[in-house]
Each structure stands twice: as C-alpha cells, then as structure tokens.
Design a protein around this motif. Structure first.
Motif, PDB file in Angstrom:
ATOM      1  N   ARG A 237      25.705 -35.348 -38.341  1.00  0.00           N
ATOM      2  CA  ARG A 237      25.688 -36.371 -39.389  1.00  0.00           C
ATOM      3  C   ARG A 237      26.131 -35.845 -40.753  1.00  0.00           C
ATOM      4  O   ARG A 237      26.299 -36.619 -41.694  1.00  0.00           O
ATOM      5  N   ASP A 242      34.105 -32.725 -39.361  1.00  0.00           N
ATOM      6  CA  ASP A 242      35.168 -33.697 -39.637  1.00  0.00           C
ATOM      7  C   ASP A 242      36.568 -33.131 -39.473  1.00  0.00           C
ATOM      8  O   ASP A 242      37.523 -33.884 -39.241  1.00  0.00           O
ATOM      9  N   HIS A 260      24.200 -37.556 -31.221  1.00  0.00           N
ATOM     10  CA  HIS A 260      23.395 -38.525 -31.967  1.00  0.00           C
ATOM     11  C   HIS A 260      23.874 -38.629 -33.418  1.00  0.00           C
ATOM     12  O   HIS A 260      24.089 -39.731 -33.948  1.00  0.00           O
ATOM     13  N   ALA A 263      27.235 -40.328 -33.692  1.00  0.00           N
ATOM     14  CA  ALA A 263      27.149 -41.765 -33.417  1.00  0.00           C
ATOM     15  C   ALA A 263      26.676 -42.523 -34.648  1.00  0.00           C
ATOM     16  O   ALA A 263      27.146 -43.643 -34.918  1.00  0.00           O
ATOM     17  N   GLU A 264      25.763 -41.935 -35.422  1.00  0.00           N
ATOM     18  CA  GLU A 264      25.276 -42.606 -36.625  1.00  0.00           C
ATOM     19  C   GLU A 264      26.380 -42.792 -37.666  1.00  0.00           C
ATOM     20  O   GLU A 264      26.302 -43.698 -38.503  1.00  0.00           O
ATOM     21  N   ARG A 265      27.407 -41.949 -37.581  1.00  0.00           N
ATOM     22  CA  ARG A 265      28.515 -42.044 -38.518  1.00  0.00           C
ATOM     23  C   ARG A 265      29.694 -42.818 -37.929  1.00  0.00           C
ATOM     24  O   ARG A 265      30.776 -42.838 -38.512  1.00  0.00           O
ATOM     25  N   GLY A 266      29.485 -43.396 -36.757  1.00  0.00           N
ATOM     26  CA  GLY A 266      30.538 -44.186 -36.126  1.00  0.00           C
ATOM     27  C   GLY A 266      31.600 -43.359 -35.434  1.00  0.00           C
ATOM     28  O   GLY A 266      32.681 -43.879 -35.108  1.00  0.00           O
ATOM     29  N   ILE A 267      31.315 -42.084 -35.189  1.00  0.00           N
ATOM     30  CA  ILE A 267      32.273 -41.207 -34.491  1.00  0.00           C
ATOM     31  C   ILE A 267      31.929 -41.206 -33.011  1.00  0.00           C
ATOM     32  O   ILE A 267      30.824 -40.820 -32.611  1.00  0.00           O
ATOM     33  N   ARG A 268      32.861 -41.648 -32.194  1.00  0.00           N
ATOM     34  CA  ARG A 268      32.603 -41.843 -30.773  1.00  0.00           C
ATOM     35  C   ARG A 268      32.915 -40.580 -29.967  1.00  0.00           C
ATOM     36  O   ARG A 268      33.914 -39.904 -30.211  1.00  0.00           O
ATOM     37  N   ASP A 271      35.925 -40.323 -27.414  1.00  0.00           N
ATOM     38  CA  ASP A 271      37.149 -40.897 -27.964  1.00  0.00           C
ATOM     39  C   ASP A 271      37.613 -40.187 -29.231  1.00  0.00           C
ATOM     40  O   ASP A 271      38.805 -39.887 -29.393  1.00  0.00           O
ATOM     41  N   ASP A 272      36.664 -39.921 -30.146  1.00  0.00           N
ATOM     42  CA  ASP A 272      36.998 -39.283 -31.412  1.00  0.00           C
ATOM     43  C   ASP A 272      36.662 -37.793 -31.431  1.00  0.00           C
ATOM     44  O   ASP A 272      37.256 -37.032 -32.197  1.00  0.00           O
TER      45      ASP A 272
END
Length: 339
Positions: A237, A242, A260, A263-268, A271-272
C-alpha cells in the motif's frame, strides 16, 4: 506414579528402569526376554516399573542392545515461524519412523533463555545427538561454543566444516521463482526479503540478485521485511512497488500482505503486478488469486536429517552437507507481461 511421569521428564534408560525396580539392568533384560529363572515377584516388580515409567519394552530392549538412549535432542530457534515449525514436525515424524524419540527445546525472539541453557537441558535428558534448527546466524554462532562433544546436525543451506548440515536448497528455490517471472517477460522485479540475519532470507535474496544479474537485468535494492503479512501489506500500500511489474516475496505471508495492500490501491494481481511467494503454505492455494510459490518438502528434509544424525551417532566424523530440491508451484498470481 514415578517422578519421571509427574515432572514431564523424558523416558528413562534401561538403567533408570532397573534402579526404579531395585534390580540390575540384566534382570530387566531377562524379564523382557521371558527368561525362566526369574522370581515371579521380581518379574512383577520390573513390569510395574516399566508401566509406571511409561517406557515400551521394545525401546528398552533396543537401548540395552545398542547402549543408546534412542533419543534426538532438537534445539529450535524462532519456533513460531513456518519454516522452523514445519522442520521440527518433520523431524519428529521421521524420528518415529527410525525408532527414535525427540526432546525439543525452543528459543523465541523474546526468550531470555540462552542457547547454552537449551543444550544443557537436552543433554541432561540423555540424548544421542543434537539437531539444531537455527535459522539465524546469531543462534549458530552461540551453538558452536556449546556442542563440540555431541554429534550435531544443523538445518541450514550453507555447509559447515564442523557439523553436518542439511536443508531445502533456498537458492535454487529463489532462482526458480525469479526465472519464472523473467520467462513471463518481466524485467523490473522487486524483492521483499526476510530479515537478513536469517540464513534462508540471505540465500533467497542473493539468488534473486544473481538471477537478475545473469539475465542482464537491473538489480534494485531489496526491501527488507520481517516475514509478516502486516509488513507485506505496508509495502503493497506504500507505493514502494510502483516502479515494478513483478515482486518476489521471501515468504507466502508477506506475499499475502502485498496482494492485500496492492488491492487497496486498485492494483490488480496478476493483471498489473505478478507476485511470487516462498514456502507453499497450506492456505496459499486459497489466496485471491491463488499464489504462485516455491514448495519446500519438509518430510524429505526430516528423513534426510535423521539419516545423517544416525550416521553421526554411529561414528561418521566427516561433516556432510546435503540439500533437498524445491519445487515451483505455478498458480494464478503470476501472468505474462502485457505492457
């Protein structure tokens, strides 16, 4: 009931049973072998002593024949962690299959008991050999000063000229993990390491570094963790990942936290960001997504450790080093690079 039972002491030797019954050890042997020239009262007294001291006839007979206690002492550093705990359980299982009992002494991070106390405690229990699950360098340094006269085996990846050593090949496991990410097209691969006082963490970090170098890829500074999912979560997080498309976590718990946090930051994942762990915890297949990881065969490790220990008990003086090969388990947390 005897003091051995009430105080939780280990099973006694043939001589302890004889002393408890007030007879010689040869009398105990004759009773075990149904010798005819034994008074019935003496036979009953010996059998009662065996029962009270909770010792099996087969163990007594074997100890009498071999002059061995048939007991392995295991000193465990950081027993709450998955690796040391799983190794201890594997050694206990293997010891039973070889006809040995195990006495364990654990030292945790916040334990004030020194390693010398643990070794003294185990030796007092009449062990034939000492197995040390010492994942931290600091623990092994203290061990060298204490166990010179005892057949000793240490669970660690690096060989040691003074003691037998055996381990799952940590470097090979890390190379499998990083090579898998490279094969998927990733060129920016981070590593969240365990505490570098741990031999396993050090070996995994070094192999990550060497694998990237061998592939001609940049080698960034590793992110030092503490094995916990909480730390992985903070890394995920915080934005520290990055600049990367993949991360190799030094254990599955940190990998879980990373997923976890991402995921909270919208990073899949994947996929990402592709994520690989290490250990193959029983729950790793149920992470979301199921975790690609490196499996350690602790059962094979326990068997190999017991084989080497028995060799040491039987007089093998040359320090032996052997390793168990790990296995890469590919699941849904890794995918080919698409950007």
């Amino acid at each position: 009931m005897s003091d051995h039972t009430t105080r939780g002491w280990p099973k006694p030797s043939i001589y302890d049973v004889a002393k408890h019954a007030g007879v010689s050890h040869m009398t105990v042997s004759r009773v075990l072998n149904d010798h005819p020239n034994i008074r019935e009262s003496t036979r009953e007294r010996v059998l009662q002593a065996i029962e009270e001291m909770q010792y099996t006839r087969s163990s007594i007979a074997r100890a009498l024949a071999t002059r061995k206690a048939m007991r392995i002492g295991v000193l465990v550093d950081s027993p709450v962690q998955w690796g040391p705990n799983s190794t201890l359980r594997a050694i206990e299982s293997a010891a039973r299959s070889f006809g040995y009992a195990v006495s364990a002494f654990s030292i945790s991070d916040d334990d004030e008991l020194p390693i010398a106390t643990g070794i003294t405690d185990l030796v007092a229990q009449g062990i034939d050999a000492l197995c040390v699950i010492a994942p931290r360098a600091s623990a092994l340094d203290l061990l060298r000063e204490q166990s010179a006269n005892m057949p000793t085996l240490v669970i660690k990846s690096e060989p040691d000229p003074h003691v037998h050593t055996v381990a799952v090949d940590q470097g090979a496991g890390a190379r499998l993990a990083v090579s898998h990410l490279i094969d998927l097209g990733h060129t920016a691969i981070a590593h969240v390491a365990g505490p570098l006082d741990w031999y396993d963490a050090r070996a995994r970090e070094q192999a990550w570094r060497e694998t990237l170098t061998g592939a001609g890829l940049p080698v960034p500074a590793s992110i030092i963790g503490d094995w916990t999912s909480d730390h992985g979560y903070e890394v995920g997080r915080s934005g520290q990942l990055d600049d990367y498309t993949a991360v190799f976590a030094a254990n599955d718990q940190m990998a879980l936290g990373i997923i976890h946090g991402l995921a909270e930051r919208g990073i899949r994942v994947p996929d990402d960001m592709s994520v690989v762990g290490f250990d193959d915890l029983p729950d790793s297949r149920h992470f979301l997504p199921p975790l690609t990881t490196v499996r350690q065969d602790f059962a094979a490790l326990g068997t190999l450790a017991l084989q080497l220990l028995i060799g040491a008990i039987d007089g093998e003086e040359r320090a032996v080093h052997d390793v168990i090969e790990p296995e890469l388990i590919i699941r849904g947390s890794t995918a080919a690079l698409t950007r």
